[in-house]
Design an enzyme around this catalytic site. Structure first.
Site, PDB file in Angstrom:
ATOM      1  N   ASP A   1       0.835  -1.190   0.000  1.00 42.49           N
ATOM      2  CA  ASP A   1       0.000   0.000   0.000  1.00 42.49           C
ATOM      3  C   ASP A   1       0.874   1.246   0.000  1.00 42.49           C
ATOM      4  O   ASP A   1       1.980   1.236  -0.541  1.00 42.49           O
ATOM      5  CB  ASP A   1      -0.933  -0.045   1.216  1.00 42.49           C
ATOM      6  CG  ASP A   1      -2.295   0.565   0.930  1.00 42.49           C
ATOM      7  OD1 ASP A   1      -2.363   1.798   0.806  1.00 42.49           O
ATOM      8  OD2 ASP A   1      -3.284  -0.186   0.821  1.00 42.49           O
TER       9      ASP A   1
ATOM     10  N   SER B   1     -11.300  -0.956  -0.784  1.00 43.92           N
ATOM     11  CA  SER B   1     -10.051  -1.172  -0.050  1.00 43.92           C
ATOM     12  C   SER B   1     -10.319  -1.749   1.336  1.00 43.92           C
ATOM     13  O   SER B   1      -9.677  -2.703   1.764  1.00 43.92           O
ATOM     14  CB  SER B   1      -9.283   0.142   0.105  1.00 43.92           C
ATOM     15  OG  SER B   1      -8.650   0.519  -1.071  1.00 43.92           O
TER      16      SER B   1
ATOM     17  N   HIS C   1      -3.689   5.815   3.866  1.00 47.14           N
ATOM     18  CA  HIS C   1      -4.459   4.683   3.354  1.00 47.14           C
ATOM     19  C   HIS C   1      -3.934   3.350   3.864  1.00 47.14           C
ATOM     20  O   HIS C   1      -4.682   2.515   4.371  1.00 47.14           O
ATOM     21  CB  HIS C   1      -4.455   4.712   1.824  1.00 47.14           C
ATOM     22  CG  HIS C   1      -5.365   3.719   1.188  1.00 47.14           C
ATOM     23  ND1 HIS C   1      -4.950   2.473   0.786  1.00 47.14           N
ATOM     24  CD2 HIS C   1      -6.681   3.783   0.881  1.00 47.14           C
ATOM     25  CE1 HIS C   1      -5.962   1.818   0.248  1.00 47.14           C
ATOM     26  NE2 HIS C   1      -7.028   2.593   0.302  1.00 47.14           N
TER      27      HIS C   1
END
Length: 401
Positions: free
Chosen positions: A46, A245, A80
């Site tokens: 990520d 996600s 994220h």
């Protein structure tokens, strides 16, 4: 190149767990009496993972990232990756997000996404997703979480996926957040063979309106209306971080719970257990384009100490994968490191998957606050170049439904 949408901090840290609405319906507390994911390592490929949030302290194995792809692995440049890691293995300490598999451990990988800044030097030092996948395959992680995607395939990325599959890794990826766009398709790596593609669902179990649909959806998991980190400042969570996600992270955590309870199972058996217990109202052999085999329900596996996972060396998704890499991996010895390809070739710059809501065609579900469209199409031009150069990936078999 597409851009991500900014978010305004709004969620109070000590209130975030009450907003993780899926923990109750999934019966997390009951599952944790049987398994917390202990002993299972999950690679999070990520934007990096901040190992110092209250919920992730002691949960991130920073020393286990291969040197070739370790550049700034714990420097999350937009929040994220840290959100994904917390949803998988966060302890919930300090009022942070509570992971569905709080006993699991995270191995962080920081790769290039479209919002990575810092100039040519930073871009050159930051690994490509393909390199991270290949490197993770040479470690003892069991699950590789990929909450990102791009429109076009990359031959290097597909080769890395195949390599990881041959090592017996469970690869799980977000299908994308383009459900509201006419003609939009599921992105890569979710569309590659041997990758579990995950869609997002809302509190009613309906596919989220933003969730991409198509032939490569394998499962759905909760993916909207709960908090996540907004940016790299880590000052406050934001509400309604909607996207596939998060659904991918919850699916990875579900697999970790099962694998922890049954450490001798192979990737084929863990996958089959997820398939057999998924919530659906259609025939198992006719997966939906919106929810795949259904919504994940790991509690049904954990509640049955005599659950039959089927043969270790038979890929339950062989019909769609079109190969026998996973079947062969069941008889392989523990993976031993082999040279990882680090040569840089043109490929798509992926976008991160977010957490948002959409419903299937004909559904009455209402649109949610879909203000976090992190799963954006990154590097579409580069992807086209890869395709034009003969690097077209072999897509999985088409589904009728």
């Amino acid at each position: 190149m597409a851009t991500t949408v900014g978010f305004a901090p709004s969620a109070v840290a000590d209130d975030v767990q009450s907003k993780q609405w899926y923990l109750g319906p999934m019966q997390a507390e009951q599952m944790w009496k049987v398994s917390t994911g202990k002993g299972v390592k999950v690679a999070v490929i990520d934007s990096g993972v901040n190992a110092n949030t209250s919920s992730l302290k002691g949960q991130v194995l920073t020393g286990e990232v291969p040197d070739s792809v370790a550049y700034r692995a714990t420097k999350d440049y937009d929040g994220h990756g840290t959100t994904i890691a917390e949803l998988i293995a966060g302890t919930g300490a300090g009022g942070g997000l509570k992971g569905l598999a709080p006993g699991a451990k995270i191995v962080p990988y920081r790769v290039k996404f479209e919002d990575l800044k810092g100039g040519a030097g930073e871009l050159n030092k930051t690994p490509e997703p393909a390199d991270a996948i290949r490197a993770a395959a040479d470690t003892d992680v069991k699950i590789i979480n990929m909450s990102f995607g791009a429109q076009g395939p990359s031959s290097r990325e597909e080769e890395a996926v195949q390599y990881a599959a041959s090592k017996g890794k469970l690869l799980i990826a977000a299908v994308g957040n383009d459900g509201r766009k006419a003609g939009a398709s599921i992105g890569y790596p979710a569309a590659y063979p041997y990758v579990i593609g995950v869609a997002a669902s809302d509190e009613s179990g309906t596919v989220s309106k933003f969730s991409s649909s198509g032939n490569y959806v394998d499962f759905a998991a909760p993916g909207q209306d709960f908090p996540g980190w907004c940016d790299a400042s880590f000052r406050s969570y934001c509400d309604d971080m909607n996207g596939t996600s998060s659904a991918t992270a919850i699916t990875s955590a579900s697999a970790a719970l099962i694998w922890s309870a049954h450490p001798d199972w192979t990737v084929n058996q863990v996958t089959r257990a997820l398939v057999d217990t998924a919530g659906r109202k259609w025939a198992k052999n006719d997966p939906s384009r919106y929810l795949g085999y259904g919504t994940i329900r790991p509690r049904l596996v954990l509640a049955n100490p005599h659950f039959n996972p089927g043969p270790a060396d038979v890929d339950p998704l062989a019909k769609w994968n079109g190969g026998d890499l996973l079947a062969k991996s069941a008889t392989s010895a523990t993976p031993s490191p082999s040279p990882s390809s680090s040569a840089s070739t043109p490929s798509q710059a992926p976008e991160k998957g977010s957490t948002g809501g959409t419903s299937a065609a004909g559904s009455s579900a209402e649109s949610s606050n879909d203000n976090s469209t992190l799963w954006v199409v990154l590097g579409a031009v580069a992807a086209v170049l890869v395709v034009g150069g003969g690097g077209v990936a072999v897509a999985r078999a088409r589904r009728a439904r």
